[in-house]
Design a protein around this motif. Sequence first.
Motif, PDB file in Angstrom:
ATOM      1  N   THR A 168       0.709  -1.601  -0.229  1.00  0.00           N
ATOM      2  CA  THR A 168      -0.405   0.170   0.501  1.00  0.00           C
ATOM      3  C   THR A 168       1.065   1.163  -0.110  1.00  0.00           C
ATOM      4  OG1 THR A 168       0.239  -0.629   2.425  1.00  0.00           O
ATOM      5  CG2 THR A 168      -2.144  -1.202   1.100  1.00  0.00           C
ATOM      6  N   PHE A 169       2.077   0.592   0.918  1.00  0.00           N
ATOM      7  CA  PHE A 169       2.592   2.186   0.804  1.00  0.00           C
ATOM      8  C   PHE A 169       3.998   2.287  -0.770  1.00  0.00           C
ATOM      9  CE2 PHE A 169       6.849   4.546   2.622  1.00  0.00           C
ATOM     10  CZ  PHE A 169       6.333   6.046   2.005  1.00  0.00           C
ATOM     11  N   GLY A 170       4.870   1.010  -0.057  1.00  0.00           N
ATOM     12  CA  GLY A 170       5.857   1.393  -1.235  1.00  0.00           C
ATOM     13  C   GLY A 170       4.592   0.707  -3.035  1.00  0.00           C
ATOM     14  N   GLN A 171       4.110   0.207  -2.679  1.00  0.00           N
ATOM     15  CA  GLN A 171       3.207   0.310  -4.597  1.00  0.00           C
ATOM     16  C   GLN A 171       2.318   1.524  -4.309  1.00  0.00           C
ATOM     17  OE1 GLN A 171       4.284  -3.023  -6.323  1.00  0.00           O
ATOM     18  NE2 GLN A 171       5.628  -3.618  -5.286  1.00  0.00           N
ATOM     19  N   MET A 172       1.606   1.986  -3.631  1.00  0.00           N
ATOM     20  CA  MET A 172       0.790   3.104  -4.146  1.00  0.00           C
ATOM     21  C   MET A 172       0.610   3.466  -3.736  1.00  0.00           C
ATOM     22  SD  MET A 172      -2.522   0.220  -3.340  1.00  0.00           S
ATOM     23  CE  MET A 172      -3.593   1.695  -4.323  1.00  0.00           C
ATOM     24  N   GLY A 173       2.732   4.217  -2.979  1.00  0.00           N
ATOM     25  CA  GLY A 173       2.272   5.656  -2.216  1.00  0.00           C
ATOM     26  C   GLY A 173       1.844   6.322  -0.968  1.00  0.00           C
ATOM     27  N   VAL A 174       1.108   5.464  -0.802  1.00  0.00           N
ATOM     28  CA  VAL A 174      -0.744   5.581  -0.027  1.00  0.00           C
ATOM     29  C   VAL A 174      -0.003   5.467   1.993  1.00  0.00           C
ATOM     30  CG1 VAL A 174      -2.982   4.816   1.079  1.00  0.00           C
ATOM     31  CG2 VAL A 174      -2.500   5.233  -0.991  1.00  0.00           C
ATOM     32  N   PHE A 219       6.588   0.887   8.849  1.00  0.00           N
ATOM     33  CA  PHE A 219       7.091   1.618   8.131  1.00  0.00           C
ATOM     34  C   PHE A 219       8.495   2.018   7.804  1.00  0.00           C
ATOM     35  CE2 PHE A 219       2.795   3.997   8.427  1.00  0.00           C
ATOM     36  CZ  PHE A 219       2.587   3.790   6.582  1.00  0.00           C
ATOM     37  N   LEU A 220       9.150   1.645   9.113  1.00  0.00           N
ATOM     38  CA  LEU A 220      10.765   2.261   8.868  1.00  0.00           C
ATOM     39  C   LEU A 220      11.564   0.529   7.956  1.00  0.00           C
ATOM     40  CD1 LEU A 220      12.425   3.175  12.626  1.00  0.00           C
ATOM     41  CD2 LEU A 220      12.070   4.404  10.388  1.00  0.00           C
ATOM     42  N   VAL A 221      11.189   0.082   7.990  1.00  0.00           N
ATOM     43  CA  VAL A 221      11.469  -1.399   7.681  1.00  0.00           C
ATOM     44  C   VAL A 221      10.697  -0.797   5.759  1.00  0.00           C
ATOM     45  CG1 VAL A 221      10.388  -4.038   6.650  1.00  0.00           C
ATOM     46  CG2 VAL A 221      11.267  -3.213   8.871  1.00  0.00           C
ATOM     47  N   VAL A 222       9.642  -0.041   5.507  1.00  0.00           N
ATOM     48  CA  VAL A 222       9.453  -0.167   4.167  1.00  0.00           C
ATOM     49  C   VAL A 222      10.633   1.084   3.827  1.00  0.00           C
ATOM     50  CG1 VAL A 222       7.698   0.533   2.566  1.00  0.00           C
ATOM     51  CG2 VAL A 222       6.830  -1.029   4.638  1.00  0.00           C
ATOM     52  N   VAL A 223      11.269   1.878   4.325  1.00  0.00           N
ATOM     53  CA  VAL A 223      10.875   2.855   4.437  1.00  0.00           C
ATOM     54  C   VAL A 223      12.929   2.608   3.749  1.00  0.00           C
ATOM     55  CG1 VAL A 223      12.608   4.976   4.751  1.00  0.00           C
ATOM     56  CG2 VAL A 223      10.346   4.654   5.130  1.00  0.00           C
ATOM     57  N   ALA A 224      13.866   1.803   4.602  1.00  0.00           N
ATOM     58  CA  ALA A 224      15.068   1.374   4.559  1.00  0.00           C
ATOM     59  C   ALA A 224      14.556   0.720   3.863  1.00  0.00           C
ATOM     60  CB  ALA A 224      15.451   0.268   6.001  1.00  0.00           C
ATOM     61  N   GLY A 225      13.412  -0.577   3.446  1.00  0.00           N
ATOM     62  CA  GLY A 225      13.906  -1.484   2.008  1.00  0.00           C
ATOM     63  C   GLY A 225      13.829  -0.145   0.919  1.00  0.00           C
ATOM     64  N   GLY A 226      13.219  -0.105   0.857  1.00  0.00           N
ATOM     65  CA  GLY A 226      13.181   1.428  -0.466  1.00  0.00           C
ATOM     66  C   GLY A 226      11.890   0.386  -1.074  1.00  0.00           C
ATOM     67  N   ILE A 227      10.951   1.799  -1.926  1.00  0.00           N
ATOM     68  CA  ILE A 227       9.438   1.081  -2.545  1.00  0.00           C
ATOM     69  C   ILE A 227       9.613   0.698  -3.661  1.00  0.00           C
ATOM     70  CG2 ILE A 227       8.894   3.323  -0.523  1.00  0.00           C
ATOM     71  CD1 ILE A 227       8.381   4.707  -3.445  1.00  0.00           C
ATOM     72  N   GLY A 228       8.962   0.051  -3.936  1.00  0.00           N
ATOM     73  CA  GLY A 228       8.193  -0.973  -4.739  1.00  0.00           C
ATOM     74  C   GLY A 228       9.175  -2.095  -4.746  1.00  0.00           C
ATOM     75  N   GLN A 229       9.735  -2.389  -4.208  1.00  0.00           N
ATOM     76  CA  GLN A 229       9.955  -3.645  -4.900  1.00  0.00           C
ATOM     77  C   GLN A 229       9.775  -4.489  -3.034  1.00  0.00           C
ATOM     78  OE1 GLN A 229      13.452  -5.060  -6.795  1.00  0.00           O
ATOM     79  NE2 GLN A 229      12.988  -3.073  -7.603  1.00  0.00           N
ATOM     80  N   ILE A 230       9.378  -5.711  -3.042  1.00  0.00           N
ATOM     81  CA  ILE A 230       8.919  -6.720  -1.993  1.00  0.00           C
ATOM     82  C   ILE A 230      10.703  -7.087  -1.619  1.00  0.00           C
ATOM     83  CG2 ILE A 230       7.775  -8.823  -1.308  1.00  0.00           C
ATOM     84  CD1 ILE A 230       6.542  -6.439  -2.411  1.00  0.00           C
ATOM     85  N   LYS A 231      11.218  -7.628  -2.070  1.00  0.00           N
ATOM     86  CA  LYS A 231      12.773  -8.469  -1.643  1.00  0.00           C
ATOM     87  C   LYS A 231      13.828  -7.202  -0.801  1.00  0.00           C
ATOM     88  CE  LYS A 231      15.305  -6.756  -5.849  1.00  0.00           C
ATOM     89  NZ  LYS A 231      16.076  -6.971  -7.005  1.00  0.00           N
ATOM     90  N   GLY A 232      12.945  -5.777  -1.415  1.00  0.00           N
ATOM     91  CA  GLY A 232      14.119  -5.013  -0.078  1.00  0.00           C
ATOM     92  C   GLY A 232      13.713  -4.849   1.789  1.00  0.00           C
ATOM     93  N   THR A 233      11.665  -5.064   1.069  1.00  0.00           N
ATOM     94  CA  THR A 233      11.184  -5.574   2.434  1.00  0.00           C
ATOM     95  C   THR A 233      11.972  -6.549   3.177  1.00  0.00           C
ATOM     96  OG1 THR A 233       9.588  -4.166   1.319  1.00  0.00           O
ATOM     97  CG2 THR A 233       8.920  -4.910   3.315  1.00  0.00           C
ATOM     98  N   VAL A 234      11.825  -7.603   2.375  1.00  0.00           N
ATOM     99  CA  VAL A 234      12.409  -8.820   3.356  1.00  0.00           C
ATOM    100  C   VAL A 234      13.857  -8.820   3.705  1.00  0.00           C
ATOM    101  CG1 VAL A 234      12.639 -11.427   2.735  1.00  0.00           C
ATOM    102  CG2 VAL A 234      10.651  -9.773   1.803  1.00  0.00           C
ATOM    103  N   ILE A 235      14.583  -8.039   3.191  1.00  0.00           N
ATOM    104  CA  ILE A 235      16.344  -7.858   3.503  1.00  0.00           C
ATOM    105  C   ILE A 235      16.205  -6.863   4.794  1.00  0.00           C
ATOM    106  CG2 ILE A 235      18.317  -7.032   2.990  1.00  0.00           C
ATOM    107  CD1 ILE A 235      17.787  -7.745   0.133  1.00  0.00           C
ATOM    108  N   ALA A 236      15.148  -5.627   4.664  1.00  0.00           N
ATOM    109  CA  ALA A 236      15.532  -4.868   5.826  1.00  0.00           C
ATOM    110  C   ALA A 236      14.283  -5.165   6.588  1.00  0.00           C
ATOM    111  CB  ALA A 236      14.194  -3.513   4.893  1.00  0.00           C
TER     112      ALA A 236
END
Lengths: 294, 367
Positions: free
Chosen positions: A28-34, A229-246
Amino acid sequence: MEALFGQLFAGLSLGSVLLLAALGLALTFGQMGVINMAHGEFMMAGAYTAYVVQGAVSDAGVSLLLSIPLGFLVGGVLGLVLEMTLIRRMYHRPLDTLLVTWGVALILQQVARDIFGAPNVDVKAPSWLSGSVDLGVAQVPASRLFILVLAVVAVGGLSLVLARTALGRRVRGVVQNRDLAETVGISTRATDKLTFFIGSGLAGVAGVALTLLGSTGPTLGTNYIVDAFLVVVAGGIGQIKGTVIAAFGLGLLQATFEYSTTASLAKVAVFVVIVVFLQIRPQGIFSIRTRSLA
Amino acid sequence: MTMELDKADETGTAVARTPPKRKLNKEWATAFGFIALAVALLVLAPAVLSDFRLSLLGRFVCYAIVAVGIGLAWGRGGMLTLGQGVFFGLGAYAMAMHLKLADAGADGVPDFMKLYGSGQVPGWWEPFRSPVFTVIAIVAVPALVAFGLGAAVFRRRVRGAYFAILSQALAAAFAILLIGQQASIGGTNGLNGFRSFFGFNLYDPVNKRMLFYIAASVLLVMVLVVWQLYRSRYGELLVAVRDQEERVRFLGYDPANVKIVAYVVAAAMAGIAGALFVPIVGIISPASVGVVPSIAFLIGVAIGGRSTLFGPVVGAIAVAWAQTSLSEAFPSFWTYFQGAMFVLVVAFLPKGFASVGAFRKRKEAKA
């Protein structure tokens, strides 16, 4: 050696909880920016779903397995309603969305307080999750292992949907270039709704999983939303693998700091690490390359 | 994202467009508003309110000082800061530590340290024995923290939602840090039980009234500072950065510096507000500095009109007043009401109630 693996597992376990909480946000945040601050309250709704289901189904194992899809449904429907009533008006005002959804979060917390009461409630874990499992190198609690597996399954399922299905192609298309996607005949409105449904549903599943770790209260969500939210910000938006690693990175980091200092100092240290990390990579671990200035 | 606000925002962009005569009228209107606020706070309120109510209003005035800063950073600068509670807390704890040390007995050890700690005053407490150091720290510590975070974040062009989330995480980390330090900073209980304020007895009603006058005067000074900032070239630059950051960069300015100044000023204001809050309310604890109170600071600003001069002040005082009178009688209703205000005001009235008049005028003009 035993202690090291125990520590490693503590980090992975924390990471898997963060991952479950953040996975829906990655959509929702990473892909849609909400920026949906009510995401935590969708988790809380999922947790209370598990509580209600357990009231109806006496067998703890059956109720847990039943709660996972039901929690997904409850979270998803809540998200869908929120998207269709409020968020769709606010796609061009992301910061205001944050405040509006915070208001929704306050209301949902109070609804939970009025229905279930302010004190925490407990969901009984099934007997096959109450003991610990011997992995050869370390004894690990079965419930934590279950959450780790659940997180891996959720990530796998989501990646599969995004990579292989028509829905996934539509979502990726809309994220990468909304106007172009619309031009080739994708209904961006329908895609937005569905993306939000899935993202919020994942919050519900995370809530069900959290009942295995502790008791459930109206403010369950607020405890996780900032970290997620910190996880998503650190992982980078738009890709799931960033979230997983973060998620796993932060989990391991937190566990390591906790081992050498205290839990509260560890939290601060993790925050500092994230700010420093964003100095090096402001866009997070991974990001989609665009030529837009925004 | 700011396009709609941009188009509608008269306060921000109209300055250059309006003919000089109307601009002058506007200046007079603002001056009149300022005098009205000063009279209401310094003359009217002390005359009609009981000591108890006045002290309550003093607390709301502290929130209003924070709100003025948020109006500058968020309303004019577009930086949604969800962590003002940190700066409020830094100022408040600096003041509280000084008061605790001043109240301590002959051995110079604050009472709670004997209860929970080793009875030894930690080294980093010692400078707060000095009133001069404390007063400087109240402004300097929040400003330095804001400068550090702001410089790190804005220079790397981290902005918008990312900045909001980082500032919120800062609030979460700060509250957790305080809760963990039971022995040295009071933990969950926070610091309380102050008896004197720079030598004045805090139980004396006259001194309590004096505290209100101090807080109200500080608020007026802050409004004056922000007013002059809004009128200056810097104020116009800040609005320009909010609306079209890239364009400002292409014109040769560094938007990061513009933003850092507003953020630091807002932080310093929050710190001062926190320092005044401590003697007026008599307690500071992690519960008033974490994530939830930090966001609660925003609702008054949003309701009053985030980019106006007086909107944040009036909004913050009104919301705090409503909360005190409503939440005691109907605690459950208040939470619904607060949530509904966030939703309705931000979603449908993004410029706050200050825009209702302008909205009606536009409608009339169209018809």
